[in-house]
Design a protein around this motif. Structure first.
Motif: not given
Length: 484
Positions: A270-278, A283-288, A390-396
């Motif tokens: 929808k916008d960069v805001y929604q992308h950033s929330l995704t 990123a949280m899913d990739l935490e230890e 971060l790089v992996r999480a940025d793939c949406t």
């Protein structure tokens, strides 16, 4: 949104769960109850401790309130506790360590506010009811009487148990009065939405929208502490959404809401805001899994694209570009986090991750030289594992083929990093000759020329990998002679 499963939970079941949680602290509660009773004072477990006991998430930090004054408590608790801290004594609070538990005990409060200044005029109260009604939310305004027998009577004068069962945040008094007393409570509402999964009552939401500008009365340090707690919650996206939708974000973190104005160049969101929330969620899913939440990673994920609104350009082909938004974004991160009084280390870490988050996209299908891989690792330094996430999480992207290619390329980059690390000390890339030897070889004293020589050798190390000693000396002399 409230958890619908709570609707089927009865008050009796909640109170039973709380009793089980409190029994785990039975020994310390009975001991503390005995001390206060022996000295003729009342004692209540209160606030977040009661709330968390009801939710089955009580930790080792326990909060109490009492009719005893601070100077009285100091006398009889000094002999009972293992340790004592009086840093909050001006506000009527003493902290006591007993075994694994940390106990904070505060004299009943009946503070007054002038609705203008940041801090209340601290006044001690004489009864529990007045203390509870001045608290931020009804779910934090419940108490349990503590006696020599341990936890006994449950007290709920403002309906906190019903609000907790409904998953609802409401204020004991009118929200306009509560938030006027301490505007930080508005931001705390967003924090509890993130931490507890609660919703806000309609009248609370209206007050948030009307009173958001009053957050400017609050010191940067207090705001930053609440923002950190919000981001460390189990659902920070819900808390951030509440902030942005009610206008709180416009006061404390305006860059977040501003991203709603910038359409993602791939039109996948929808916008960069929604992308950033995704990206934040991913990123949280990739935490230890076994470790604590990663605050640096979460801040970087949230802020990684804040430079996009300032760099948005409409291209002739009808597309949208955001050239160098990572550079602009890193500067914006430093500016905002300085204003919020974050530590230099925190600012450096988050801004560096924002600055580096796009570099991988130059990797293509493995076209980087070993020198480029070394520079990627060196520039990330101790942030490398976070940069990977971060790089992996940025793939949406919703394009499965493109997403698979991006992840495969990053797998390949990580493999190359591991291979180089097995041959070289990538975590600590330094010249093959240190400063002392540089001065000895060139016959120069300490000064700027030594630093320039050291940097030249480091660049060679990054480009070519480790050099043997004779080769490093030869390169140093070439550079020195070229300096004239």
């Amino acid at each position: 949104m409230p958890d619908p499963s709570r609707d089927s939970v009865t008050d009796t079941e909640l109170l039973g769960a709380a009793q089980v949680a409190l029994n785990e602290h039975g020994e310390v509660l009975r001991g503390l109850g005995r001390v206060f009773a022996d000295h003729g004072h009342e004692l209540y477990l209160v606030g977040g401790s009661v709330r968390d006991a009801l939710l089955g998430r009580l930790g080792e930090d326990l909060d109490f309130t009492t009719d005893a004054r601070p100077e009285q408590m100091m006398r009889f608790l000094r002999r009972w506790g293992d340790a004592m801290w009086d840093t909050g004594i001006d506000f009527g609070t003493l902290a006591v360590g007993k075994g694994a538990d940390r106990l904070e005990i505060t004299t009943f409060r009946a503070d007054t506010y002038d609705q203008v200044s940041r801090n209340p005029e601290v006044r001690f109260g004489d009864n529990l009811a007045d203390d509870l009604v001045r608290r931020d939310f009804t779910v934090n305004a419940m108490a349990v009487r503590v006696t020599p027998d341990g936890p006994t009577e449950f007290l709920d004068p403002v309906g906190g148990l019903a609000a907790l069962r409904q998953g609802m945040l409401d204020t004991p008094s009118e929200p306009e009065v509560s938030f006027g007393d301490d505007p930080l409570r508005m931001l705390r509402a967003a924090r509890f939405v993130s931490q507890l999964g609660f919703a806000v009552a309609p009248r609370v939401r209206r007050a948030l929208e009307e009173m958001a500008p009053q957050l400017s009365r609050i010191t940067a340090e207090r705001v930053a502490a609440e923002l950190d707690k919000l981001l460390l919650g189990t659902d920070p996206v819900a808390g951030l959404d509440l902030m942005v939708e009610t206008g709180l974000g416009d006061v404390v973190l305006p860059e977040i809401g501003a991203m709603r104005m910038a359409i993602d160049e791939h039109h996948q969101h929808k916008d960069v805001y929604q992308h950033s929330l995704t990206v934040l969620r991913q990123a949280m899913d990739l935490e230890e899994p076994s470790g604590p939440p990663d605050l640096v990673l979460r801040w970087a994920a949230l802020l990684h694209d804040i430079g996009k609104p300032a760099t948005r350009r409409h291209e002739p082909d009808g597309g949208v570009s955001f050239h160098h938004h990572e550079v602009v974004g890193a500067k914006m991160v430093r500016k905002r986090m300085r204003e919020l009084k974050y530590s230099k280390q925190m600012i450096a870490d988050v801004s560096q991750l924002v600055y580096l988050h796009l570099r991988f996209h130059g990797y293509g299908d493995g076209r980087w030289t070993d020198s480029a891989v070394r520079r990627y690792v060196t520039d990330a330094g101790p942030l490398l594992s976070r940069l990977h996430k971060l790089v992996r999480a940025d793939c949406t992207t919703r394009n499965k083929r493109r997403a698979a290619r991006l992840q495969a390329n990053y797998d390949d980059l990580e493999r190359r990093i591991e291979e180089l690390a097995a041959k070289e000390d990538l975590e600590r890339v330094r010249p093959d000759i240190d400063g002392n030897e540089i001065m000895k070889i060139l016959g120069i004293p300490p000064g700027p020329q030594v630093g320039k020589a050291w940097n030249h050798l480091k660049e060679l190390r990054l480009d070519r990998g480790p050099l043997d000693h004779d080769e490093a000396v030869e390169e140093l002399m070439k550079w020195w002679n070229a300096q004239g």
